[in-house]
Design an enzyme around this catalytic site. Structure first.
Site, PDB file in Angstrom:
ATOM      1  CG  ASN A 150      23.655  43.052  43.415  1.00 55.12           C
ATOM      2  OD1 ASN A 150      22.744  42.390  44.071  1.00 55.12           O
ATOM      3  ND2 ASN A 150      24.732  42.457  42.680  1.00 55.12           N
ATOM      4  CD  GLU A 248      24.991  34.299  42.155  1.00 51.05           C
ATOM      5  OE1 GLU A 248      26.434  34.383  42.410  1.00 51.05           O
ATOM      6  OE2 GLU A 248      24.253  35.568  42.121  1.00 51.05           O
ATOM      7  CB  CYS A 282      27.941  38.542  42.304  1.00 54.10           C
ATOM      8  SG  CYS A 282      26.722  38.131  41.212  1.00 54.10           S
ATOM      9  CD  GLU A 461      19.762  31.850  41.408  1.00 60.46           C
ATOM     10  OE1 GLU A 461      20.529  32.545  41.273  1.00 60.46           O
ATOM     11  OE2 GLU A 461      18.716  32.082  42.089  1.00 60.46           O
TER      12      GLU A 461
HETATM   13  O1  TXE Z   1      24.929  40.960  52.178  1.00 62.11           O
HETATM   14  P1  TXE Z   1      24.158  39.847  52.881  1.00 62.11           P
HETATM   15  P2  TXE Z   1      25.159  42.599  52.387  1.00 62.11           P
HETATM   16  C1  TXE Z   1      28.411  40.590  48.917  1.00 62.11           C
HETATM   17  C2  TXE Z   1      29.538  41.854  48.710  1.00 62.11           C
HETATM   18  C3  TXE Z   1      28.957  42.672  49.776  1.00 62.11           C
HETATM   19  C4  TXE Z   1      28.706  41.613  50.919  1.00 62.11           C
HETATM   20  C5  TXE Z   1      27.871  41.804  52.227  1.00 62.11           C
HETATM   21  O2  TXE Z   1      30.441  41.556  48.881  1.00 62.11           O
HETATM   22  O3  TXE Z   1      29.819  43.643  50.240  1.00 62.11           O
HETATM   23  O4  TXE Z   1      28.209  40.376  50.361  1.00 62.11           O
HETATM   24  O5  TXE Z   1      26.792  42.473  51.424  1.00 62.11           O
HETATM   25  C6  TXE Z   1      20.126  38.439  54.089  1.00 62.11           C
HETATM   26  N1  TXE Z   1      20.061  34.631  57.431  1.00 62.11           N
HETATM   27  N2  TXE Z   1      27.198  40.562  48.119  1.00 62.11           N
HETATM   28  O6  TXE Z   1      25.799  42.545  53.976  1.00 62.11           O
HETATM   29  O7  TXE Z   1      24.164  40.258  54.145  1.00 62.11           O
HETATM   30  C7  TXE Z   1      19.752  40.109  53.798  1.00 62.11           C
HETATM   31  O8  TXE Z   1      18.915  40.524  54.621  1.00 62.11           O
HETATM   32  C8  TXE Z   1      19.347  35.009  56.450  1.00 62.11           C
HETATM   33  C9  TXE Z   1      27.290  39.968  46.735  1.00 62.11           C
HETATM   34  O9  TXE Z   1      24.313  43.256  52.134  1.00 62.11           O
HETATM   35  O10 TXE Z   1      24.711  38.595  52.245  1.00 62.11           O
HETATM   36  C10 TXE Z   1      19.658  40.046  52.321  1.00 62.11           C
HETATM   37  O11 TXE Z   1      18.311  39.867  52.008  1.00 62.11           O
HETATM   38  N3  TXE Z   1      19.572  35.883  55.651  1.00 62.11           N
HETATM   39  C11 TXE Z   1      25.999  39.556  46.317  1.00 62.11           C
HETATM   40  C12 TXE Z   1      20.753  39.036  51.806  1.00 62.11           C
HETATM   41  O12 TXE Z   1      20.719  38.044  52.845  1.00 62.11           O
HETATM   42  C13 TXE Z   1      20.268  36.951  55.954  1.00 62.11           C
HETATM   43  C14 TXE Z   1      24.940  40.741  46.668  1.00 62.11           C
HETATM   44  C15 TXE Z   1      21.921  39.415  51.432  1.00 62.11           C
HETATM   45  O13 TXE Z   1      22.845  40.181  52.276  1.00 62.11           O
HETATM   46  C16 TXE Z   1      21.253  36.605  56.920  1.00 62.11           C
HETATM   47  C17 TXE Z   1      25.203  41.475  47.686  1.00 62.11           C
HETATM   48  C18 TXE Z   1      21.098  35.670  57.845  1.00 62.11           C
HETATM   49  N4  TXE Z   1      21.848  35.437  58.891  1.00 62.11           N
HETATM   50  C19 TXE Z   1      26.295  41.424  48.557  1.00 62.11           C
HETATM   51  N5  TXE Z   1      22.062  37.768  57.025  1.00 62.11           N
HETATM   52  C20 TXE Z   1      25.873  38.766  45.207  1.00 62.11           C
HETATM   53  N6  TXE Z   1      26.468  37.531  45.099  1.00 62.11           N
HETATM   54  O14 TXE Z   1      25.405  39.409  44.105  1.00 62.11           O
HETATM   55  C21 TXE Z   1      21.761  38.790  55.937  1.00 62.11           C
HETATM   56  N7  TXE Z   1      20.823  38.243  55.213  1.00 62.11           N
END
Ligand code: TXE
Length: 480
Positions: A150, A248, A282, A461
């Site tokens: 994001n 986070e 978020c 953070e």
């Molecule tokens: O996030 P992911 P996604 C929330 C939001 C969104 C949902 C899913 O609701 O719809 O999360 O988004 C890495 N081991 N937020 O699927 O998968 C991934 O490659 C290690 C909130 O895109 O959590 C990326 O670099 N790493 C949020 C990072 O984790 C892993 C911002 C985040 O991806 C992994 C984004 C694993 N097993 C989404 N699986 C906020 N808090 O701002 C994925 N990743």
């Protein structure tokens, strides 16, 4: 077709596997570049490079380290226009927003921690005539960062900068959904002469290279921003290994609007808090609670403003509302609008995918959406949608506002809009959130603790918190 490269030991390299993922431009739906699908052997090289670089980098004087990081901040700032455009293409966000928020904060993060490391100090505990303790706060070693899509470079640098400033070497994994600015950043690091191995950037999918990074026994700490479900997985892997972990995660943030608020300003700011970055922050306020005596007036003014948001090509300067980050994400967001209606909600404005003319015909655009008529316990009001969708609901008392606000599993951020200071302070104390904004939203001071409670994460953070996370305290006790 542009092929993004990993950055390992100061060199740009293709993934060992030779495998690439597609990188799609959200505004057009077209594949416009390829992302390395890194694996174990890329990780091994990156960890070895980081290990080798650690002794010299951690021993460098803070003054020299700070100077180098300032040079990096200057270079990121100078590339601001290029980075903003790249972010707009990669993520779908409006370019003007990317310049003012993403690019700005990327260099500000680095500059902030370049300064912070020269001010960082540790404690001493005097035992009177018996002796004295002092605390050493040494860098941890090789640390990992995993960042989301994001705010791709903004959140990437928010982790990497304190990790480097406190003397660690880093293996960083940006989101595979938005890898471009991290790649451009690796080129900037190279150009300004960050020593080889100090920062290594691996691209690839989360369940693959992300998971391997968390599992690697030489990576001593992981700083993660992303979804709550992913955070849970990370914690399950890292906890038995006793890794330091900063999580986070998501939010379902309430916005509390009281009758005595500064009305026009509040309407404008609540629109901004609900729909900035297409609601993909978020911190966005997605549950809006309005005191009943001004509910109708506020609702109409709010909807008028929401309808005025200019949806368009992210690369056009006048665009205020761009594309969602991906097709699956757009589908998820639209499925929540459908669910909201099944749950008894009424869509007051928005609710549909938008088809634009020209190059953005196949882009992932969704109208800013406002829904009314739902209660707290439905899924729409409990689950993070992470898109341009908010609900509005009236309340009758401070107590009711408080219990609605605290009524989800999340606890990241909230905002209160009222001119009654006693009420604001009293609510701030009782709200279960890591961040409480009063008559403001997303007003940031980088020294403050940043993060959430409950399912919104673990740890904080920012400022001193980040410097402490990336160092290991050691108490030294001396008897006189
Ligand atoms: O996030 P992911 P996604 C929330 C939001 C969104 C949902 C899913 O609701 O719809 O999360 O988004 C890495 N081991 N937020 O699927 O998968 C991934 O490659 C290690 C909130 O895109 O959590 C990326 O670099 N790493 C949020 C990072 O984790 C892993 C911002 C985040 O991806 C992994 C984004 C694993 N097993 C989404 N699986 C906020 N808090 O701002 C994925 N990743």
């Amino acid at each position: 077709m542009k092929y993004i490269e990993n950055y390992i030991n100061g060199e740009f390299c293709a993934p060992a596997s030779g495998e690439y993922l597609d990188n799609i431009e959200p505004a057009t739906g077209n594949v416009y570049s390829k992302i390395p699908e890194s694996d174990k052997s890329d990780l091994e090289q990156a960890v070895q490079a980081a290990e080798k670089a650690f002794p010299k980098w951690s021993a460098m004087s803070t003054e020299d380290r700070s100077r180098l990081m300032h040079k990096l901040a200057d270079a990121v700032e100078a590339a601001g226009d290029q980075l903003a455009k790249a972010e707009a293409i990669d993520n779908g966000k409006p370019v003007a927003f990317a310049k003012a928020v993403d690019s700005y904060r990327a260099s500000a993060n680095i500059r902030f921690f370049a300064n912070a490391c020269t001010q960082f100090s540790s404690e001493s505990h005097n035992m009177g005539e018996t002796g004295v303790n002092y605390t050493l706060r040494d860098p941890i070693g090789v640390v990992g960062t995993i960042s989301p899509w994001n705010f791709p470079l903004y959140l990437f640098t928010w982790k990497v900068a304190p990790a480097l400033a406190s003397g660690n070497t880093v293996v960083a994994k940006p989101s595979e959904v938005t890898p471009m600015t991290a790649y451009l950043f690796s080129k900037i690091c190279h150009d300004v002469g960050i020593p080889k191995g100090v920062i290594n950037i691996l691209h690839g999918s989360g369940p693959n290279i992300g998971q391997l990074l968390v599992e690697h026994k030489k990576i001593k700490a992981i700083s993660f921003t992303g979804g709550t479900a992913t955070g849970k997985k990370l914690a399950a892997t890292a906890a038995p290994m006793f890794k330091k972990l900063s999580l986070e995660l998501g939010g379902k943030n309430p916005t509390l609007v009281f009758a005595d608020c500064d009305f026009d300003r509040t309407v404008n700011e609540v629109v901004r808090s609900a729909f900035s970055n297409q609601g993909q922050i978020c911190l966005c306020g997605s549950r809006i609670y309005i005191e009943r005596s001004i509910y109708d007036k506020f609702k109409h003014a709010f909807i008028e403003k929401v309808k005025q948001l200019k949806i368009g090509d992210p690369l056009e300067k006048a665009t205020q509302h761009g594309a969602l980050v991906s097709k699956p994400h757009m589908k998820k967001v639209l499925s929540y609008v459908e669910l909201a209606q099944q749950e008894g909600g009424t869509v007051l404005t928005g609710g549909k995918q938008v088809t634009l003319d020209g190059r953005c015909e196949y882009g992932f655009f969704v109208e800013p959406t406002v829904i009314e008529g739902l209660t707290l316990n439905c899924r729409t009001n409990q689950e993070e949608i992470f898109g341009p969708v908010c609900t509005i609901q009236p309340f009758d008392s401070d107590e009711e506002a408080l219990s609605l606000a605290n009524g989800t599993d999340y606890g990241l951020a909230t905002s209160i809009w009222s001119n009654n200071l006693t009420r604001c302070h009293s609510l701030a104390k009782q709200l279960d959130f890591g961040i409480v904004w009063i008559n403001s939203w997303l007003l940031r001071d980088l020294r403050t603790p940043f993060g959430g409670m409950k399912s919104s994460g673990v740890g904080r953070e920012g400022g001193e918190e980040a410097m402490r996370f990336f160092t290991e305290p050691k108490n030294v006790c001396i008897k006189y």
